[in-house]
Design a protein around this motif. Structure first.
Motif, short mmCIF file in Angstrom:
data_model
loop_
_atom_site.label_atom_id
_atom_site.label_comp_id
_atom_site.label_asym_id
_atom_site.label_seq_id
_atom_site.Cartn_x
_atom_site.Cartn_y
_atom_site.Cartn_z
N LEU A 247 0.83 -1.21 0.00
CA LEU A 247 0.00 0.00 0.00
C LEU A 247 0.86 1.26 0.00
O LEU A 247 0.76 2.10 -0.88
N TRP A 248 1.75 1.40 0.99
CA TRP A 248 2.62 2.58 1.09
C TRP A 248 4.07 2.14 1.24
O TRP A 248 4.39 1.34 2.12
N PHE A 249 4.92 2.68 0.40
CA PHE A 249 6.36 2.57 0.56
C PHE A 249 6.84 3.86 1.24
O PHE A 249 6.37 4.95 0.88
N ALA A 272 0.86 6.94 -7.80
CA ALA A 272 -0.50 7.47 -7.70
C ALA A 272 -0.59 8.63 -6.71
O ALA A 272 -1.43 9.51 -6.85
N ASP A 273 0.30 8.60 -5.71
CA ASP A 273 0.26 9.62 -4.66
C ASP A 273 1.58 9.58 -3.90
O ASP A 273 2.24 8.54 -3.84
N TYR A 274 1.97 10.72 -3.33
CA TYR A 274 3.14 10.73 -2.45
C TYR A 274 2.93 11.77 -1.36
O TYR A 274 2.13 12.71 -1.51
N ARG A 275 3.62 11.61 -0.26
CA ARG A 275 3.54 12.53 0.88
C ARG A 275 4.94 12.79 1.43
O ARG A 275 5.81 11.93 1.36
N ARG A 287 11.96 13.86 8.82
CA ARG A 287 10.86 13.68 7.86
C ARG A 287 10.96 12.31 7.20
O ARG A 287 12.03 11.70 7.18
N PHE A 288 9.82 11.88 6.68
CA PHE A 288 9.88 10.71 5.80
C PHE A 288 9.03 10.98 4.58
O PHE A 288 8.12 11.82 4.58
N ILE A 289 9.39 10.32 3.50
CA ILE A 289 8.67 10.43 2.25
C ILE A 289 7.91 9.13 2.04
O ILE A 289 8.42 8.05 2.37
N ALA A 290 6.69 9.22 1.56
CA ALA A 290 5.84 8.04 1.37
C ALA A 290 5.23 8.11 -0.03
O ALA A 290 4.89 9.19 -0.51
N TRP A 291 5.10 6.94 -0.67
CA TRP A 291 4.49 6.92 -1.99
C TRP A 291 3.71 5.62 -2.18
O TRP A 291 3.96 4.62 -1.52
#
Length: 308
Positions: A247-249, A272-275, A287-291
């Protein structure tokens, strides 16, 4: 984010350390305690053995870990910041779970570079009951992680990554489905850069020159060719092969300036999406990056036993 921002509201260490409680649970910690200038109990955070003993007490008191130790010269992680990463991941997953914080072994998490300390699986399993798979390339780290699991009778899966150039290849199996992956990547680009970072750290602590690291660390924990940008970019590239199995990396990003090249890599990968999720401990911002490759209207299926 406000410079005075605190740890995540669910973080058990948001109000600092209760040394009376910690020493009561682990009397060996008492020998490492001291008083700061205002008379409060603390330890010397420049003393690697004191930090290791503090971690042992924190994991025992707050997370029910009766046995914890790591071999000499392996990374000894500060616990509160590691705990925040877990809690913010829980918030991220809750978005696809009817705003409910997901709990239980049905939630699968993959920890890339789990290390000798196994710290993320220990915390995440205790706080949320998730099932963790910890992966590492280092044989010593694997052996230490397995020992921690065995002596605490924990159901954590440990896998060895045999090819250092791979992140997900070879450790995500065809039938695996993960709700989230996490990683604290090596952030230096070379052994020399890691050594210089060590010297700056020790000089800032008033310790002069030293070959030792403040919290220890093996080469694979501290540096890789190209540093964290290249490592996470490789992670992004390989994650596309497992787009429907996770679901999220996610990955921690130590330097804010590294976000832009990573965001470009995410766009190139057509996610499809990232944060970008910021976390704070006092004045320190991490911080962390999620996609994800999963479209928003399909994400809830991961909490109903399905996949893309």
């Amino acid at each position: 984010m406000d410079k005075k921002a605190k740890l995540h509201p669910r973080n058990q260490h948001a109000d600092g350390y209760d040394f009376a409680r910690l020493v009561a649970d682990l009397p060996e910690l008492d020998a490492f305690t001291t008083l700061n200038p205002v008379g409060q109990t603390t330890i010397s955070f420049q003393d690697a053995e004191a930090v290791r003993m503090l971690n042992r007490a924190l994991l025992k008191t707050h997370y029910g870990i009766a046995y914890w130790d790591i071999p000499a010269n392996y990374l000894c992680p500060p616990i509160p910041g590691r705990v925040d990463y877990i809690h913010y991941l829980a918030d991220l997953l809750a978005e696809s779970n009817n705003r409910q914080t997901p709990r239980g072994p049905e939630v699968k998490a993959l920890d890339i570079g789990t290390g000798a300390s196994l710290v993320y699986p220990l915390i995440g399993q205790s706080e949320y009951g998730w099932h963790f798979t910890g992966v590492d390339i280092d044989a010593g780290a694997i052996k230490s992680a397995q020992r921690i699991c065995q002596l605490n009778e924990l159901a954590i899966t440990i896998r060895r990554q045999n090819l250092p150039e791979n992140v997900f290849r070879g450790v995500i199996e065809p039938r695996d489905v993960f709700h989230v992956t996490m990683c604290n990547p090596p952030f230096h680009a070379s052994r020399e850069e890691a050594s210089k970072g060590t010297q700056r750290k020790w000089q800032n602590l008033g310790k002069g020159r030293s070959k030792a690291l403040n919290f220890g660390g093996q080469d694979a924990e501290l540096w890789c060719p190209g540093g964290e940008v290249k490592f996470i970019a490789r992670m992004i590239e390989q994650s596309a092969e497992f787009a429907g199995q996770c679901l999220w990396f996610t990955s921690l990003v130590s330097k804010k300036d590294n976000l832009q090249p990573l965001i470009r890599a995410l766009k190139k990968a057509s996610v499809a999406d990232y944060r970008v999720v910021e976390m704070a401990q006092g004045q320190k911002i991490s911080r962390f990056i999620a996609w994800t490759f999963i479209r928003k209207n399909q994400r809830s299926s991961f909490f109903n036993g399905g996949r893309k």
